[in-house]
Design an enzyme around this catalytic site. Structure first.
Site, mmCIF file in Angstrom:
data_model
loop_
_atom_site.group_PDB
_atom_site.id
_atom_site.type_symbol
_atom_site.label_atom_id
_atom_site.label_comp_id
_atom_site.label_asym_id
_atom_site.label_seq_id
_atom_site.Cartn_x
_atom_site.Cartn_y
_atom_site.Cartn_z
ATOM 1 C CB SER A 1 -0.882 0.012 1.261
ATOM 2 O OG SER A 1 -1.517 1.268 1.440
ATOM 3 C CE1 TYR B 1 -4.257 -1.793 4.951
ATOM 4 C CE2 TYR B 1 -3.412 0.408 4.498
ATOM 5 C CZ TYR B 1 -3.924 -0.798 4.050
ATOM 6 O OH TYR B 1 -4.091 -1.005 2.702
#
Length: 254
Positions: A144, A157
């Site tokens: 990501s 995350y």
């Protein structure tokens, strides 16, 4: 012993929706047979029937990427069905946004790392021996942009995705001499059910900020990410390993 069947085979986790489902479609279009792997059996069955109505080029494997026995069984089923494993997209993941770092509950932190980082590692752990026996293979992990920058209200995350980046680079170095490439895609915001659910939780102001922050004025499509994954797994990227390809419309170039 792994068969040398000439038709390539791919393994995709998180295949029942979103990026994973789009990647399955792209691999099928590229001539692969595909093992579709997901935790949700009903959604997986529906996705497989949509992707491959005749059921001739896919198998479905219900698996939990945080459970080693489950992962091992899914990869074994892939090799049993297809005789080989040429490409793997380790994509299954969850989002985690909310409080600041000190307000996170341990359970939320642990769950995010279990799925988004340990799940990727477990898949690689059992994919790599198959590829080592073949002497070839390409792994593409889903990282990501949060794996490259700080990401407010997403400590778990961001930590997990930074871990995926490090894991990808380390494995690339370890297995390059054996003909195995390991790369990652780092999506920015992707127009998907997962993103919409996040916006519903966090409000219209957050949605507006994301759009305003995109240099292109739009989010990635699922197909944008799928094309990148397929390319990284293909012979066209044969000299690329240890790379994390940002597919973000210039988001982290700012």
């Amino acid at each position: 012993m792994v068969s040398s069947s000439s038709t390539p085979a791919a393994f995709v986790t998180g295949a029942a929706n979103g990026i994973g489902e789009a990647v399955v479609a792209r691999f099928l279009a590229g001539g692969y047979r595909v093992a579709m792997v997901d935790l949700d059996a009903d959604r997986l069955r529906a996705a497989r029937e949509k992707a491959d109505p005749a059921g001739e080029r896919t198998i479905e494997a219900v698996a939990d990427v945080t459970d080693e026995q489950s992962v091992r069984a899914a990869i074994s089923a892939t090799v049993e069905a297809f005789g080989r494993l040429d490409a793997a997209h380790n994509n299954a993941g969850i989002t985690s946004s909310g409080p600041n770092t000190h307000e996170l509950e341990l359970s939320a932190w642990q769950r995010t790392l279990d799925v988004d980082l340990t799940g990727v590692w477990l898949c690689m752990k059992h994919q790599l021996p198959v590829m080592l026996e073949q002497g070839s293979g390409a792994i593409v992990n889903t990282a990501s942009i949060a794996g490259h920058i700080g990401y407010r209200n997403a400590a778990a995350y961001a930590a997990a995705k930074h871990g995926v980046v490090g894991l990808t680079k380390t494995a690339a170095i370890e297995y390059a001499p054996q003909g195995i490439r390991v790369n990652a895609v780092s999506p920015g915001p992707v127009q998907s059910d997962m993103l919409e659910a996040s916006f519903e939780r966090r409000g219209a102001a957050v949605r507006d900020w994301y759009y305003a922050s995109s240099p292109t004025g739009r989010f990635a499509s699922l197909e944008d990410i799928a094309h990148a994954v397929h390319w990284l797994a293909s012979a066209e990227a044969s000299f690329i390993t240890g790379h994390c390809l940002s597919v973000d419309g210039g988001w982290i170039a700012q």
